[in-house]
Design an enzyme around this catalytic site. Structure first.
Site, PDB file in Angstrom:
ATOM      1  N   ASP A 103     -37.837 -43.917  46.122  1.00  0.00           N
ATOM      2  CA  ASP A 103     -38.018 -43.142  47.353  1.00  0.00           C
ATOM      3  C   ASP A 103     -38.048 -41.652  47.010  1.00  0.00           C
ATOM      4  O   ASP A 103     -37.533 -41.231  45.961  1.00  0.00           O
ATOM      5  CB  ASP A 103     -36.848 -43.396  48.312  1.00  0.00           C
ATOM      6  CG  ASP A 103     -36.800 -44.853  48.766  1.00  0.00           C
ATOM      7  OD1 ASP A 103     -37.841 -45.527  48.700  1.00  0.00           O
ATOM      8  OD2 ASP A 103     -35.708 -45.287  49.172  1.00  0.00           O
TER       9      ASP A 103
HETATM   10  N1  URA Z   1     -33.829 -48.985  46.594  1.00  0.00           N
HETATM   11  C1  URA Z   1     -34.001 -48.041  47.542  1.00  0.00           C
HETATM   12  O1  URA Z   1     -33.557 -48.192  48.672  1.00  0.00           O
HETATM   13  N2  URA Z   1     -34.663 -46.926  47.210  1.00  0.00           N
HETATM   14  C2  URA Z   1     -35.148 -46.697  45.970  1.00  0.00           C
HETATM   15  O2  URA Z   1     -35.727 -45.636  45.717  1.00  0.00           O
HETATM   16  C3  URA Z   1     -34.951 -47.689  44.999  1.00  0.00           C
HETATM   17  C4  URA Z   1     -34.301 -48.837  45.332  1.00  0.00           C
END
Ligand code: URA
Length: 233
Positions: A103
């Site tokens: 993310d």
């Molecule tokens: N899980 C998440 O919620 N976000 C990420 O970036 C990676 C794994």
């Protein structure tokens, strides 16, 4: 391997460009200009220089990046900076892309490569490649929450596979997953009425950040490449 093949595999020069550079004396083998474009090279042992630049041998490009906050895991984006904006042209000219997604506000380890089949295989749920994340959450998970997280929770019509959660203190810990659904960890914690405040990937398969500062990158070394390619055989 011939030196002109070496340079074309490295996407430095076409065979005809190499021929011309050889005639100009701009292709060196261990510091000495070669006379012919079919001069043999051992990529493990020889140093090749093309027009003043030492050429690293690679069929594919593999880069490890310590992703900072605020960058999206994409090759281009209309609004945000992408992880490729952190890499120089010597890397991006090879059509590289992030192997998997983090993310925008998730930090840490990203593998960036131009090897599509390898990335596809590494990300396949069947491969069970481990990803380890350090997290901080809003409140202390109960024993029942930890049990649910580890056995599988429903994140909107999908039940997550078993994983490991190790608490470091009341609200921080490490979670090891062998799959990677969109927003998986955040959704898993939401499913037990909690919230992720901080998320950083610290390991992908055997690769760790190991001294790489936030925003920094490095090429994988030959041993790491062999090991990575070995994982998908
Ligand atoms: N899980 C998440 O919620 N976000 C990420 O970036 C990676 C794994």
């Amino acid at each position: 391997m011939r030196i002109d093949k070496f340079l074309s595999e490295c996407k430095i020069a076409t065979r005809s460009e190499t021929g011309k550079a050889v005639r100009r004396g701009e292709v060196l083998l261990d510091g000495v200009p070669v006379k012919r474009a079919d001069t043999p090279v051992d990529p493990e042992k020889n140093t090749v220089t093309y027009c003043g630049e030492v050429v690293r041998y690679r069929r594919n490009t593999y880069v490890l990046l310590n992703k900072p906050d605020g960058y999206v895991s994409a090759t281009e984006d209309k609004k945000d900076k992408t992880v490729l904006d952190l890499l120089p042209e010597e890397v991006t000219k090879f059509d590289v892309f992030p192997c998997g997604r983090l993310d925008k506000n998730t930090l840490g380890l990203m593998l960036i490569t131009d090897n599509g089949p390898l990335a596809h295989t590494l990300l396949s749920p069947k491969r069970h490649v481990e990803k380890v994340y350090r997290f901080e959450c809003a409140r202390k998970p109960s024993e029942a929450d930890l049990c649910m997280l580890q056995n599988g929770v429903d994140i909107g019509g999908y039940v997550t596979k078993p994983c490991t959660v190790k608490m470091i203190d009341d609200t921080s810990g490490e979670i090891t997953l062998s799959e990677g659904k969109y927003h998986q960890i955040k959704l898993m914690f939401n499913a037990v009425d909690n919230r992720i405040h901080y998320l950083e990937r610290i390991r992908f398969a055997f690769l760790t950040l190991d001294g790489l500062q936030r925003g920094e990158w490095r090429y994988l070394n030959n041993d790491e490449i062999k090991k990575l390619e070995g994982l998908v055989k």
